[in-house]
Write a protein that holds these residues in place. Structure first.
Motif, PDB file in Angstrom:
ATOM      1  N   ILE A  59       0.840  -1.201   0.000  1.00  0.00           N
ATOM      2  CA  ILE A  59       0.000   0.000   0.000  1.00  0.00           C
ATOM      3  C   ILE A  59       0.875   1.252   0.000  1.00  0.00           C
ATOM      4  CG2 ILE A  59      -1.687   1.322   1.325  1.00  0.00           C
ATOM      5  CD1 ILE A  59      -2.887  -1.102  -0.019  1.00  0.00           C
ATOM      6  N   LYS A  60       1.964   1.237   0.766  1.00  0.00           N
ATOM      7  CA  LYS A  60       2.885   2.375   0.784  1.00  0.00           C
ATOM      8  C   LYS A  60       3.475   2.608  -0.602  1.00  0.00           C
ATOM      9  CE  LYS A  60       4.327   1.932   5.640  1.00  0.00           C
ATOM     10  NZ  LYS A  60       5.479   1.667   6.545  1.00  0.00           N
ATOM     11  N   HIS A  61       3.857   1.516  -1.266  1.00  0.00           N
ATOM     12  CA  HIS A  61       4.421   1.634  -2.606  1.00  0.00           C
ATOM     13  C   HIS A  61       3.377   2.134  -3.604  1.00  0.00           C
ATOM     14  CE1 HIS A  61       7.843  -1.457  -1.664  1.00  0.00           C
ATOM     15  NE2 HIS A  61       7.921  -0.341  -0.953  1.00  0.00           N
ATOM     16  N   LEU A  62       2.150   1.657  -3.435  1.00  0.00           N
ATOM     17  CA  LEU A  62       1.058   2.093  -4.301  1.00  0.00           C
ATOM     18  C   LEU A  62       0.796   3.587  -4.113  1.00  0.00           C
ATOM     19  CD1 LEU A  62      -0.852   0.634  -6.299  1.00  0.00           C
ATOM     20  CD2 LEU A  62      -2.525   0.504  -4.461  1.00  0.00           C
ATOM     21  N   ASP A  63       0.807   4.038  -2.882  1.00  0.00           N
ATOM     22  CA  ASP A  63       0.594   5.455  -2.587  1.00  0.00           C
ATOM     23  C   ASP A  63       1.694   6.326  -3.198  1.00  0.00           C
ATOM     24  OD1 ASP A  63      -1.723   4.943  -1.214  1.00  0.00           O
ATOM     25  OD2 ASP A  63      -0.782   4.972   0.777  1.00  0.00           O
ATOM     26  N   PHE A  64       2.935   5.814  -3.170  1.00  0.00           N
ATOM     27  CA  PHE A  64       4.039   6.569  -3.794  1.00  0.00           C
ATOM     28  C   PHE A  64       3.803   6.731  -5.288  1.00  0.00           C
ATOM     29  CE2 PHE A  64       7.925   6.194  -6.344  1.00  0.00           C
ATOM     30  CZ  PHE A  64       8.518   7.412  -6.035  1.00  0.00           C
ATOM     31  N   LEU A  65       3.412   5.634  -5.958  1.00  0.00           N
ATOM     32  CA  LEU A  65       3.173   5.703  -7.399  1.00  0.00           C
ATOM     33  C   LEU A  65       2.006   6.626  -7.731  1.00  0.00           C
ATOM     34  CD1 LEU A  65       3.709   1.942  -8.326  1.00  0.00           C
ATOM     35  CD2 LEU A  65       5.260   3.856  -8.771  1.00  0.00           C
ATOM     36  N   ARG A  66       1.004   6.654  -6.859  1.00  0.00           N
ATOM     37  CA  ARG A  66      -0.098   7.600  -7.059  1.00  0.00           C
ATOM     38  C   ARG A  66       0.391   9.039  -6.944  1.00  0.00           C
ATOM     39  NH1 ARG A  66      -3.589   4.231  -3.309  1.00  0.00           N
ATOM     40  NH2 ARG A  66      -4.939   2.962  -4.623  1.00  0.00           N
ATOM     41  N   SER A  67       1.315   9.278  -6.017  1.00  0.00           N
ATOM     42  CA  SER A  67       1.797  10.646  -5.771  1.00  0.00           C
ATOM     43  C   SER A  67       2.592  11.199  -6.944  1.00  0.00           C
ATOM     44  CB  SER A  67       2.656  10.677  -4.500  1.00  0.00           C
ATOM     45  OG  SER A  67       3.920  10.046  -4.701  1.00  0.00           O
ATOM     46  N   ILE A  68       3.159  10.310  -7.796  1.00  0.00           N
ATOM     47  CA  ILE A  68       3.930  10.785  -8.954  1.00  0.00           C
ATOM     48  C   ILE A  68       3.165  10.525 -10.261  1.00  0.00           C
ATOM     49  CG2 ILE A  68       6.160  10.551  -7.801  1.00  0.00           C
ATOM     50  CD1 ILE A  68       6.568   7.913  -9.284  1.00  0.00           C
ATOM     51  N   ASN A  69       1.862  10.314 -10.135  1.00  0.00           N
ATOM     52  CA  ASN A  69       0.964  10.168 -11.289  1.00  0.00           C
ATOM     53  C   ASN A  69       1.275   8.963 -12.178  1.00  0.00           C
ATOM     54  OD1 ASN A  69      -0.456  12.591 -10.620  1.00  0.00           O
ATOM     55  ND2 ASN A  69       1.173  13.788 -11.579  1.00  0.00           N
ATOM     56  N   LEU A  70       1.751   7.873 -11.567  1.00  0.00           N
ATOM     57  CA  LEU A  70       1.997   6.653 -12.335  1.00  0.00           C
ATOM     58  C   LEU A  70       1.084   5.507 -11.917  1.00  0.00           C
ATOM     59  CD1 LEU A  70       5.893   6.542 -12.693  1.00  0.00           C
ATOM     60  CD2 LEU A  70       4.195   7.156 -14.422  1.00  0.00           C
ATOM     61  N   MET A  71       0.088   5.801 -11.107  1.00  0.00           N
ATOM     62  CA  MET A  71      -0.886   4.801 -10.707  1.00  0.00           C
ATOM     63  C   MET A  71      -2.236   5.487 -10.553  1.00  0.00           C
ATOM     64  SD  MET A  71      -1.287   1.597 -10.212  1.00  0.00           S
ATOM     65  CE  MET A  71       0.376   0.951 -10.006  1.00  0.00           C
ATOM     66  N   PRO A  72      -3.258   5.020 -11.287  1.00  0.00           N
ATOM     67  CA  PRO A  72      -3.203   3.924 -12.261  1.00  0.00           C
ATOM     68  C   PRO A  72      -2.329   4.288 -13.460  1.00  0.00           C
ATOM     69  CG  PRO A  72      -5.305   5.054 -12.410  1.00  0.00           C
ATOM     70  CD  PRO A  72      -4.613   5.619 -11.210  1.00  0.00           C
ATOM     71  N   LEU A  73      -1.632   3.288 -14.017  1.00  0.00           N
ATOM     72  CA  LEU A  73      -0.721   3.512 -15.137  1.00  0.00           C
ATOM     73  C   LEU A  73      -1.529   3.548 -16.431  1.00  0.00           C
ATOM     74  CD1 LEU A  73       2.308   3.809 -15.792  1.00  0.00           C
ATOM     75  CD2 LEU A  73       2.336   1.358 -16.258  1.00  0.00           C
ATOM     76  N   LYS A  74      -1.480   4.677 -17.094  1.00  0.00           N
ATOM     77  CA  LYS A  74      -2.219   4.804 -18.363  1.00  0.00           C
ATOM     78  C   LYS A  74      -1.440   5.699 -19.311  1.00  0.00           C
ATOM     79  CE  LYS A  74      -5.101   8.436 -16.291  1.00  0.00           C
ATOM     80  NZ  LYS A  74      -6.483   8.855 -15.988  1.00  0.00           N
ATOM     81  N   SER A  75      -1.533   5.386 -20.593  1.00  0.00           N
ATOM     82  CA  SER A  75      -0.794   6.104 -21.620  1.00  0.00           C
ATOM     83  C   SER A  75      -1.270   7.551 -21.715  1.00  0.00           C
ATOM     84  CB  SER A  75      -0.975   5.406 -22.971  1.00  0.00           C
ATOM     85  OG  SER A  75      -0.187   6.025 -23.959  1.00  0.00           O
ATOM     86  N   SER A  76      -0.304   8.487 -21.693  1.00  0.00           N
ATOM     87  CA  SER A  76      -0.648   9.899 -21.781  1.00  0.00           C
ATOM     88  C   SER A  76       0.586  10.692 -22.181  1.00  0.00           C
ATOM     89  CB  SER A  76      -1.177  10.407 -20.431  1.00  0.00           C
ATOM     90  OG  SER A  76      -0.121  10.495 -19.488  1.00  0.00           O
ATOM     91  N   ASN A  77       0.389  11.997 -22.376  1.00  0.00           N
ATOM     92  CA  ASN A  77       1.510  12.893 -22.676  1.00  0.00           C
ATOM     93  C   ASN A  77       2.006  13.601 -21.420  1.00  0.00           C
ATOM     94  OD1 ASN A  77       1.297  12.212 -25.382  1.00  0.00           O
ATOM     95  ND2 ASN A  77      -0.105  13.893 -25.835  1.00  0.00           N
ATOM     96  N   ASP A  78       1.574  13.110 -20.267  1.00  0.00           N
ATOM     97  CA  ASP A  78       2.019  13.677 -18.995  1.00  0.00           C
ATOM     98  C   ASP A  78       3.527  13.466 -18.844  1.00  0.00           C
ATOM     99  OD1 ASP A  78       1.165  14.570 -16.101  1.00  0.00           O
ATOM    100  OD2 ASP A  78       2.496  12.847 -15.832  1.00  0.00           O
ATOM    101  N   SER A  79       4.209  14.439 -18.235  1.00  0.00           N
ATOM    102  CA  SER A  79       5.671  14.377 -18.111  1.00  0.00           C
ATOM    103  C   SER A  79       6.126  13.138 -17.332  1.00  0.00           C
ATOM    104  CB  SER A  79       6.197  15.646 -17.432  1.00  0.00           C
ATOM    105  OG  SER A  79       5.632  15.815 -16.140  1.00  0.00           O
ATOM    106  N   SER A  80       5.358  12.730 -16.310  1.00  0.00           N
ATOM    107  CA  SER A  80       5.726  11.550 -15.526  1.00  0.00           C
ATOM    108  C   SER A  80       5.679  10.297 -16.384  1.00  0.00           C
ATOM    109  CB  SER A  80       4.780  11.386 -14.327  1.00  0.00           C
ATOM    110  OG  SER A  80       4.959  12.407 -13.390  1.00  0.00           O
ATOM    111  N   PHE A  81       4.618  10.155 -17.190  1.00  0.00           N
ATOM    112  CA  PHE A  81       4.479   8.953 -18.013  1.00  0.00           C
ATOM    113  C   PHE A  81       5.513   8.919 -19.132  1.00  0.00           C
ATOM    114  CE2 PHE A  81       2.694   6.381 -21.443  1.00  0.00           C
ATOM    115  CZ  PHE A  81       2.452   5.204 -20.760  1.00  0.00           C
ATOM    116  N   LEU A  82       5.797  10.065 -19.743  1.00  0.00           N
ATOM    117  CA  LEU A  82       6.792  10.093 -20.819  1.00  0.00           C
ATOM    118  C   LEU A  82       8.192   9.799 -20.293  1.00  0.00           C
ATOM    119  CD1 LEU A  82       5.593  13.092 -23.035  1.00  0.00           C
ATOM    120  CD2 LEU A  82       5.281  10.639 -23.430  1.00  0.00           C
ATOM    121  N   LEU A  83       8.504  10.273 -19.082  1.00  0.00           N
ATOM    122  CA  LEU A  83       9.799   9.943 -18.478  1.00  0.00           C
ATOM    123  C   LEU A  83       9.852   8.457 -18.136  1.00  0.00           C
ATOM    124  CD1 LEU A  83      12.557  10.746 -17.394  1.00  0.00           C
ATOM    125  CD2 LEU A  83      11.464  11.443 -15.248  1.00  0.00           C
TER     126      LEU A  83
END
Length: 238
Positions: A59-83
């Protein structure tokens, strides 16, 4: 999110489901003991969860990924996803995803890695380490029926990223872990079916790692050799 939690194994997956169930029950039930009774866990555990003092590791790891906009993981032009996509391309080339999924390494030129270090630390809000290491190896080539050995040595720069949530997410998204030479590797479907920006981020990183630049031919001033993309593989995975 479900796949991410399942990747930690049965025990951690089940305890994470209990945690989420307790959080959901707490929306309508304020009594910690009643919630503990319903999900069959000790009162102390549920109290620590609902008070925010503790949470299961997944859950802690999931919360971290949510905080950097990588969870849920979905294709986008967001800077986090492109990196994230750019690093995925790097890991298919001169990168290495550790088998234990606790870290990954990116090898390359110092200047390139410094720029990538800034992007990773700024976008994902984590610390990384830029290191150098002296290496030596022997290259064996078969020339006219004879094996010719040549020793080479030099220094290598690599960026070390110790982050379990990111490493695990890379593997779940299709990045191979461990020795890539011994594995079959396929470009993940989310890249094959992604938009132009996603494909560009992946290929720019992969080509930057593995593509040999065209060279001017000695025989003609205006003729160039074709660019070549090569990977080391055991013969069965050619």
């Amino acid at each position: 999110e479900t796949d991410f939690l399942k990747s930690f194994g049965e025990y951690y997956h089940n305890i994470s489901k209990k945690y989420l169930e307790a959080k959901e029950l707490n929306k309508t039930i304020s009594n910690d003991s009643e919630i503990a009774r319903r999900i069959n866990l000790p009162n102390r555990t549920v109290h620590e969860w609902l008070s925010g003092k503790k949470a299961p590791i997944p859950i802690k790891h999931l919360d971290f990924l949510r905080s950097i906009n990588l969870m849920p993981l979905k294709s986008s032009n967001d800077s986090s996803f492109l990196l994230f996509t750019e690093i995925a391309g790097f890991l298919f080339g001169d990168g290495h995803l550790m088998k234990h999924l606790g870290a990954f390494y990116l090898c390359g030129q110092k200047e390139d890695l410094l720029a990538l270090q800034v992007s990773i630390e700024r976008t994902f809000e984590i610390k990384t380490k830029l290191k150098s290491n002296r290496t030596s190896s022997t290259i064996n080539k078969l020339i006219k029926g004879k094996i010719i050995s040549r020793s080479i040595s030099g220094s290598i720069w690599y960026l070390q990223v110790n982050n379990t949530p990111l490493a695990r997410l890379f593997h779940l998204s299709g990045v191979p872990k461990g020795d890539k030479v011994l594995q079959k590797t396929l470009v993940p479907s989310w890249i094959m079916g992604g938009g132009k920006e996603v494909k560009q981020a992946f290929l720019s990183s992969l080509f930057g790692n593995e593509l040999q630049c065209p060279r001017l031919r000695f025989s003609c001033k205006n003729a160039f050799s074709s660019p070549q993309l090569g990977f080391h593989k055991v013969e069965g995975n050619e």
